[in-house]
Scaffold this motif. Structure first.
Motif, PDB file in Angstrom:
ATOM      1  N   MET A  36      22.649  26.439   1.277  1.00  0.00           N
ATOM      2  CA  MET A  36      21.933  25.511   0.395  1.00  0.00           C
ATOM      3  C   MET A  36      21.258  24.421   1.227  1.00  0.00           C
ATOM      4  O   MET A  36      21.880  23.796   2.095  1.00  0.00           O
ATOM      5  N   LYS A  37      20.000  24.224   0.997  1.00  0.00           N
ATOM      6  CA  LYS A  37      19.262  23.235   1.770  1.00  0.00           C
ATOM      7  C   LYS A  37      19.649  21.829   1.329  1.00  0.00           C
ATOM      8  O   LYS A  37      19.858  21.553   0.157  1.00  0.00           O
ATOM      9  N   LYS A  38      19.768  20.975   2.327  1.00  0.00           N
ATOM     10  CA  LYS A  38      20.056  19.570   2.048  1.00  0.00           C
ATOM     11  C   LYS A  38      18.791  18.895   1.520  1.00  0.00           C
ATOM     12  O   LYS A  38      17.694  19.217   1.971  1.00  0.00           O
ATOM     13  N   PRO A  39      18.958  17.989   0.574  1.00  0.00           N
ATOM     14  CA  PRO A  39      17.767  17.293   0.063  1.00  0.00           C
ATOM     15  C   PRO A  39      17.096  16.506   1.172  1.00  0.00           C
ATOM     16  O   PRO A  39      17.751  15.949   2.040  1.00  0.00           O
ATOM     17  N   ALA A  40      15.780  16.511   1.150  1.00  0.00           N
ATOM     18  CA  ALA A  40      15.031  15.802   2.185  1.00  0.00           C
ATOM     19  C   ALA A  40      15.291  14.311   2.083  1.00  0.00           C
ATOM     20  O   ALA A  40      15.412  13.743   0.995  1.00  0.00           O
ATOM     21  N   LYS A  41      15.443  13.701   3.250  1.00  0.00           N
ATOM     22  CA  LYS A  41      15.686  12.271   3.282  1.00  0.00           C
ATOM     23  C   LYS A  41      14.409  11.512   2.914  1.00  0.00           C
ATOM     24  O   LYS A  41      13.318  11.919   3.297  1.00  0.00           O
ATOM     25  N   LYS A  42      14.604  10.466   2.179  1.00  0.00           N
ATOM     26  CA  LYS A  42      13.463   9.643   1.822  1.00  0.00           C
ATOM     27  C   LYS A  42      12.981   8.873   3.047  1.00  0.00           C
ATOM     28  O   LYS A  42      13.784   8.384   3.826  1.00  0.00           O
ATOM     29  N   SER A  43      11.677   8.798   3.193  1.00  0.00           N
ATOM     30  CA  SER A  43      11.118   8.076   4.328  1.00  0.00           C
ATOM     31  C   SER A  43      11.404   6.592   4.193  1.00  0.00           C
ATOM     32  O   SER A  43      11.300   6.018   3.109  1.00  0.00           O
ATOM     33  N   SER A  44      11.790   5.978   5.321  1.00  0.00           N
ATOM     34  CA  SER A  44      12.060   4.540   5.326  1.00  0.00           C
ATOM     35  C   SER A  44      10.793   3.735   5.557  1.00  0.00           C
ATOM     36  O   SER A  44      10.782   2.511   5.482  1.00  0.00           O
ATOM     37  N   LYS A  45       9.702   4.450   5.858  1.00  0.00           N
ATOM     38  CA  LYS A  45       8.450   3.760   6.117  1.00  0.00           C
ATOM     39  C   LYS A  45       7.854   3.222   4.812  1.00  0.00           C
ATOM     40  O   LYS A  45       7.825   3.908   3.801  1.00  0.00           O
ATOM     41  N   LYS A  46       7.390   2.002   4.891  1.00  0.00           N
ATOM     42  CA  LYS A  46       6.748   1.413   3.725  1.00  0.00           C
ATOM     43  C   LYS A  46       5.328   1.940   3.607  1.00  0.00           C
ATOM     44  O   LYS A  46       4.680   2.199   4.607  1.00  0.00           O
ATOM     45  N   PRO A  47       4.850   2.157   2.402  1.00  0.00           N
ATOM     46  CA  PRO A  47       3.477   2.634   2.247  1.00  0.00           C
ATOM     47  C   PRO A  47       2.490   1.644   2.827  1.00  0.00           C
ATOM     48  O   PRO A  47       2.717   0.437   2.809  1.00  0.00           O
ATOM     49  N   ALA A  48       1.406   2.166   3.376  1.00  0.00           N
ATOM     50  CA  ALA A  48       0.400   1.304   3.981  1.00  0.00           C
ATOM     51  C   ALA A  48      -0.154   0.352   2.924  1.00  0.00           C
ATOM     52  O   ALA A  48      -0.458   0.730   1.806  1.00  0.00           O
ATOM     53  N   THR A  49      -0.263  -0.912   3.299  1.00  0.00           N
ATOM     54  CA  THR A  49      -0.772  -1.904   2.360  1.00  0.00           C
ATOM     55  C   THR A  49      -2.293  -1.836   2.324  1.00  0.00           C
ATOM     56  O   THR A  49      -2.938  -1.488   3.299  1.00  0.00           O
ATOM     57  N   LYS A  50      -2.825  -2.169   1.187  1.00  0.00           N
ATOM     58  CA  LYS A  50      -4.270  -2.198   0.992  1.00  0.00           C
ATOM     59  C   LYS A  50      -4.642  -3.582   0.463  1.00  0.00           C
ATOM     60  O   LYS A  50      -4.939  -3.759  -0.723  1.00  0.00           O
ATOM     61  N   PRO A  51      -4.608  -4.598   1.336  1.00  0.00           N
ATOM     62  CA  PRO A  51      -4.809  -5.971   0.859  1.00  0.00           C
ATOM     63  C   PRO A  51      -6.179  -6.254   0.271  1.00  0.00           C
ATOM     64  O   PRO A  51      -6.350  -7.259  -0.429  1.00  0.00           O
ATOM     65  N   LEU A  52      -7.147  -5.381   0.522  1.00  0.00           N
ATOM     66  CA  LEU A  52      -8.494  -5.620  -0.015  1.00  0.00           C
ATOM     67  C   LEU A  52      -8.818  -4.728  -1.209  1.00  0.00           C
ATOM     68  O   LEU A  52      -9.951  -4.717  -1.683  1.00  0.00           O
ATOM     69  N   ALA A  53      -7.823  -4.006  -1.690  1.00  0.00           N
ATOM     70  CA  ALA A  53      -8.046  -3.085  -2.807  1.00  0.00           C
ATOM     71  C   ALA A  53      -8.453  -3.814  -4.085  1.00  0.00           C
ATOM     72  O   ALA A  53      -9.184  -3.277  -4.913  1.00  0.00           O
ATOM     73  N   SER A  54      -7.991  -5.055  -4.241  1.00  0.00           N
ATOM     74  CA  SER A  54      -8.290  -5.803  -5.461  1.00  0.00           C
ATOM     75  C   SER A  54      -9.503  -6.709  -5.300  1.00  0.00           C
ATOM     76  O   SER A  54      -9.807  -7.502  -6.200  1.00  0.00           O
ATOM     77  N   PHE A  55     -10.196  -6.614  -4.192  1.00  0.00           N
ATOM     78  CA  PHE A  55     -11.374  -7.439  -3.950  1.00  0.00           C
ATOM     79  C   PHE A  55     -12.447  -7.110  -4.980  1.00  0.00           C
ATOM     80  O   PHE A  55     -12.849  -5.962  -5.134  1.00  0.00           O
ATOM     81  N   THR A  56     -12.934  -8.129  -5.678  1.00  0.00           N
ATOM     82  CA  THR A  56     -13.901  -7.884  -6.753  1.00  0.00           C
ATOM     83  C   THR A  56     -15.327  -7.830  -6.251  1.00  0.00           C
ATOM     84  O   THR A  56     -16.174  -7.151  -6.836  1.00  0.00           O
ATOM     85  N   GLY A  57     -15.617  -8.565  -5.187  1.00  0.00           N
ATOM     86  CA  GLY A  57     -16.914  -8.492  -4.544  1.00  0.00           C
ATOM     87  C   GLY A  57     -18.025  -9.193  -5.303  1.00  0.00           C
ATOM     88  O   GLY A  57     -17.789  -9.849  -6.309  1.00  0.00           O
ATOM     89  N   PRO A  58     -19.254  -9.014  -4.833  1.00  0.00           N
ATOM     90  CA  PRO A  58     -19.527  -8.238  -3.626  1.00  0.00           C
ATOM     91  C   PRO A  58     -19.195  -8.992  -2.338  1.00  0.00           C
ATOM     92  O   PRO A  58     -18.989 -10.202  -2.359  1.00  0.00           O
ATOM     93  N   LEU A  59     -19.149  -8.240  -1.242  1.00  0.00           N
ATOM     94  CA  LEU A  59     -18.995  -8.820   0.084  1.00  0.00           C
ATOM     95  C   LEU A  59     -20.289  -8.567   0.845  1.00  0.00           C
ATOM     96  O   LEU A  59     -20.731  -7.428   0.957  1.00  0.00           O
ATOM     97  N   VAL A  60     -20.906  -9.624   1.330  1.00  0.00           N
ATOM     98  CA  VAL A  60     -22.157  -9.516   2.073  1.00  0.00           C
ATOM     99  C   VAL A  60     -21.845  -9.609   3.567  1.00  0.00           C
ATOM    100  O   VAL A  60     -21.251 -10.594   4.019  1.00  0.00           O
ATOM    101  N   LEU A  61     -22.218  -8.592   4.315  1.00  0.00           N
ATOM    102  CA  LEU A  61     -22.055  -8.587   5.770  1.00  0.00           C
ATOM    103  C   LEU A  61     -23.427  -8.793   6.397  1.00  0.00           C
ATOM    104  O   LEU A  61     -24.304  -7.941   6.296  1.00  0.00           O
ATOM    105  N   LEU A  62     -23.619  -9.930   7.045  1.00  0.00           N
ATOM    106  CA  LEU A  62     -24.875 -10.216   7.732  1.00  0.00           C
ATOM    107  C   LEU A  62     -24.685  -9.928   9.215  1.00  0.00           C
ATOM    108  O   LEU A  62     -23.973 -10.638   9.912  1.00  0.00           O
TER     109      LEU A  62
END
Length: 289
Positions: free
Chosen positions: A1-27
């Motif tokens: 019987m296979k052992k259940p896979a261990k849950k990853s201890s790594k935290k999911p990558a953060t997306k700090p700009l995902a909620s940015f409403t914009g626009p963002l102007v890059l000059l």
């Protein structure tokens, strides 16, 4: 019987700009602007929120148009306050002509982040509408590989929320430090802004010294390059400070000690680098006018 896979201890990558409403102007979409844009998109910023303005956009910037970035749009935002953030990444000599037109994008809640060398907050405040929230930052070229460091200073109009936004935008190319005195930016420029050139010069000098000691030129260069790159990564990953790491490499009476007796002598590395950074600081002050 296979052992259940261990849950990853790594935290999911953060997306700090995902909620940015914009626009963002890059000059300015040169190498630094491109590095920042790539970092923003990787941190969750939606390409459709970005307007990139550059008179001579590179192939890489043009390619981002396929992802939704608006590159030199013919019909930009109307003359009203609809930019959440503006990042100024043009060369400082272009600033007198390039910055004032950004006023069309500036409103009460707009944050302007400038990474132009030598252009002060006072210059930006004069070129932009009164009351504009401005952050001046000095990054360095390792930003191209996401390993830069930026030092930022804000004017009085920048809110706590905008300061965090500035940190999120600058973090896309490396670490961020803040200072309260804009006068320190000249010393920052001398230490970290110009600093990569000092490291590259070290590789050049070690290569020449290796050749003089009898090594084939190609081998001397590879040894110098990998030694400096590897030492930098060791310093990056280690919990020890630079002085301790240096001492760990140095055996009493050994070869490293013999070399350090020269480099740490009265006319050695400390004196030369101190004079170099003082000269760079002075020149930065002169350029800021």
């Amino acid at each position: 019987m296979k052992k259940p896979a261990k849950k990853s201890s790594k935290k999911p990558a953060t997306k700090p700009l995902a909620s940015f409403t914009g626009p963002l102007v890059l000059l300015g979409a040169g190498k630094m602007g491109q590095a920042m844009l790539d970092g923003w998109l990787g941190r969750g910023l939606k390409a459709q929120k970005v307007i990139a303005l550059d008179p001579n956009p590179s192939k890489d910037i043009k390619a981002t148009a396929k992802r939704g970035v608006k590159v030199n749009p013919k019909a930009g935002p109307r003359a009203k306050a609809d930019a959440q953030a503006i990042v100024v990444a043009v060369k400082p000599q272009m600033a007198p002509d390039a910055v004032p037109p950004l006023g069309l994008y500036v409103g009460k809640s707009t944050l302007v982040v400038s990474i132009m060398a030598g252009r002060t907050i006072a210059f930006l405040e004069k070129a932009l509408p009164p009351g504009t929230a401005i952050v001046r930052a000095m990054p360095n070229t390792p930003a191209a590989v996401g390993r830069g460091i930026s030092v930022a200073v804000a004017n009085k109009q920048v809110t706590t929320k905008q300061r965090k936004l500035a940190s999120d935008l600058l973090s896309a190319i490396g670490k961020v430090e803040w200072v309260g005195d804009e006068g320190l930016i000249d010393a920052v420029t001398a230490v970290s802004g110009s600093g990569p050139a000092y490291v590259f010069l070290l590789v050049e000098a070690m290569t020449k010294a290796g050749i003089a000691a009898g090594l084939p030129p190609e081998l001397a260069y590879r040894l110098a390059r990998e030694t400096v790159a590897g030492s930098g990564e060791l310093l990056h990953q280690s919990t020890l400070d630079a002085a301790t790491l240096r001492k760990n490499v140095t055996s009493p009476g050994g070869t490293t000690a013999a070399a350090l007796n020269v480099l740490m002598g009265p006319a050695g590395f400390d004196k030369l680098l101190g004079e170099a950074i003082a000269a760079a600081t002075k020149r930065s002050q002169e350029l800021a006018g």
